[in-house]
Design an enzyme around this catalytic site. Sequence first.
Site, short mmCIF file in Angstrom:
data_model
loop_
_atom_site.label_atom_id
_atom_site.label_comp_id
_atom_site.label_asym_id
_atom_site.label_seq_id
_atom_site.Cartn_x
_atom_site.Cartn_y
_atom_site.Cartn_z
CD GLU A 82 3.32 -25.70 -20.11
OE1 GLU A 82 2.16 -24.89 -20.09
OE2 GLU A 82 4.08 -26.24 -19.49
CG HIS A 114 4.75 -33.06 -17.15
ND1 HIS A 114 6.24 -33.37 -17.32
CD2 HIS A 114 4.58 -31.92 -17.55
CE1 HIS A 114 6.67 -32.21 -17.65
NE2 HIS A 114 5.54 -31.71 -17.99
#
Length: 359
Positions: free
Chosen positions: A92, A14
């Site tokens: 994550e 990201h």
Amino acid sequence: MRINLPSRVILVRHGRSSFNDQGRYQGSSDEAILTPKGIETARQVGEYLCHSAIDVVYTSPLLRAKQTTEEILKAMVDQRPKPITVSHELREIDLSVWEGLTYGYVRQHHRDSYECWQQQPHKFKLPVNNSYHFPVKDLYQRAEKFWSCSLPHYAGKTMLVVSHGGTNHALISTALGLSPEYHHSLQQSNCGISVLEFSDTDTQLIELNQTTSIKEVLPKLKAGKMGLRLLLLPEETLSQALCMQLAHRLAGVTLDFCLAAAGQQWMPTLLQQHPKTAQFAAEKADFLENWKQTLVESTKPEGLITGLAIAPTHSIQTLLLQTLGGRQHENTKITIKPGHLSVVHYPHNHRPVIQAINI
């Protein structure tokens, strides 16, 4: 893991987030959003991938990854609808009590856990729900589950996967059969691009942490601006034209030395913008490991030394795989492209980090 036709997977971390700017651990928390810089670089990735025939998109459920996916797809020329799957396995790493804390606070107040996280990530544990969990081991199990659930459905297709730094570490490592013990041995920059190819007989790492698409000649140093940084260049297919291109690309990079055996004739062209760079001729073609160890031991803790090493492809493959904890006979799992650079950083008080492959 066996599939019938080769599949190509493009991994993207990201874009830069608000927690990145604040120096805070994000983990699986969902409070961070993309910064204006993060949005800009996500669009640059989309422009870079504009002609890629992407068949399917997977994204982490966390907002910063979904925002990145949206910006990438908006910037692509191919606007045909693409199936988008939000995969819980791509979130994550779960960092429980660390999430939201600053890096400095954790280093100071969680010293033992932080030391284990850095040096022995496979043994790293954190409290959760009156018990303990092993974040890195859990992450690698999720990565293996993602591959086993997704790959069989897209044989011969190209997948775009947008997730996180830790998740991409685990996806790459599990694809190559590498241990969680070496979890911190490869870098994933914000909006860095990595590419894997899967066939029914082999898995290849084609590209790692390519950041030229976001206007970075080399990935930014994440483990401190000290120690030795080696730029590795395969010698076999160098030409005058390739060396001219590389010389132009590296014009703004400080080069302290250049080292080669068979590739010595290319030094004048490669270093035309670096007249003060020290030049060394190695006596043996397979010089890389011995020179690397000597240089690592001689670098001063207060500075960064950057060198260009022109070496045989097999030597570069072996060094990269050793850094990742792989076995030497598996070095063909890493593809080395002619005229492309790979970058390894040897920071002080930290394990070596592969910053990029084939940029």
